[in-house]
Motif scaffolding. Structure first.
Motif, short mmCIF file in Angstrom:
data_model
loop_
_atom_site.label_atom_id
_atom_site.label_comp_id
_atom_site.label_asym_id
_atom_site.label_seq_id
_atom_site.Cartn_x
_atom_site.Cartn_y
_atom_site.Cartn_z
N ARG A 82 -2.44 -47.31 15.49
CA ARG A 82 -3.44 -46.29 15.84
C ARG A 82 -3.16 -44.99 15.09
N SER A 85 -4.21 -45.50 11.53
CA SER A 85 -5.67 -45.56 11.49
C SER A 85 -6.27 -44.17 11.64
N GLN A 86 -5.70 -43.36 12.55
CA GLN A 86 -6.19 -42.01 12.76
C GLN A 86 -6.04 -41.18 11.48
N GLN A 89 -8.66 -42.28 8.89
CA GLN A 89 -10.04 -41.98 9.24
C GLN A 89 -10.38 -40.50 9.11
N ARG A 90 -9.40 -39.66 8.86
CA ARG A 90 -9.68 -38.24 8.70
C ARG A 90 -10.53 -38.03 7.45
N THR A 175 -13.22 -32.34 12.51
CA THR A 175 -13.51 -33.71 12.13
C THR A 175 -14.82 -33.88 11.38
#
Length: 180
Positions: A82, A85-86, A89-90, A175
């Protein structure tokens, strides 16, 4: 003058040393054989207990600790996945594009250190003067990608002829949506 004898190793080994070496080797061999025998016996007993538990219709006793340890390991692996992945994904390109789009005539970027876990970015730069540094800080505050822009430190570089200002900023990395 008397001759010095600097030979630190004895010329001959004593029979006592050889007998202790042989005795030590024999003890190690006996211990290795004993360990192998005990391991074989343990495997046989575990197999027998497992078979008896299956006959009685119970869940094997060894399954619970293994599944608990396995579930802990799986949870740790999931948390690491996770986190990765975080970070992936930024909106990296959006952040870099915004920083490159800023006017660069009076400010030079030295380093950009993003931290996806904390959703922050650290920017080290050098400005022509204090006014240019403050204007750059203000432009970053007005951007949609960054919020809570803070000046961590600054110093006037006296050793260079034009006396530039080196500074470090930190900001929260949004984000991708504009702030209200």
């Amino acid at each position: 003058m008397r001759r010095l004898d600097l030979e630190f190793q004895p010329r001959r080994s004593s029979p006592l040393a050889w007998s202790l070496l042989v005795l030590g080797g024999a003890v190690v061999a006996v211990l290795v054989l004993l360990q192998q025998h005990l391991q074989t016996e343990q495997v046989a007993l575990e197999t027998r207990v497992h078979g008896l538990e299956l006959q009685l219709g119970r869940r094997p006793a060894t399954a619970a600790p293994q599944s608990s340890a396995a579930s802990r390991e799986q949870a740790e692996n999931l948390a690491q996945m996770r986190s990765v992945s975080q970070q992936l994904q930024r909106p990296w390109q959006q952040l870099f594009a915004m920083l490159e789009a800023q006017p660069q005539e009076d400010v030079a970027l030295l380093s950009i250190t993003p931290d996806a876990r904390k959703a922050q970015v650290r920017i080290a730069a050098e400005a022509r003067n204090l006014e240019a540094m403050l204007q750059y800080h203000h432009r970053l505050e007005q951007s949609a990608e960054l919020s809570d822009v803070s000046l961590l430190n600054h110093e006037v570089v006296a050793g260079q002829p034009e006396h530039p200002v080196r500074f470090t900023l930190t900001a929260t990395w949004e984000t991708g949506h504009a702030r209200p």
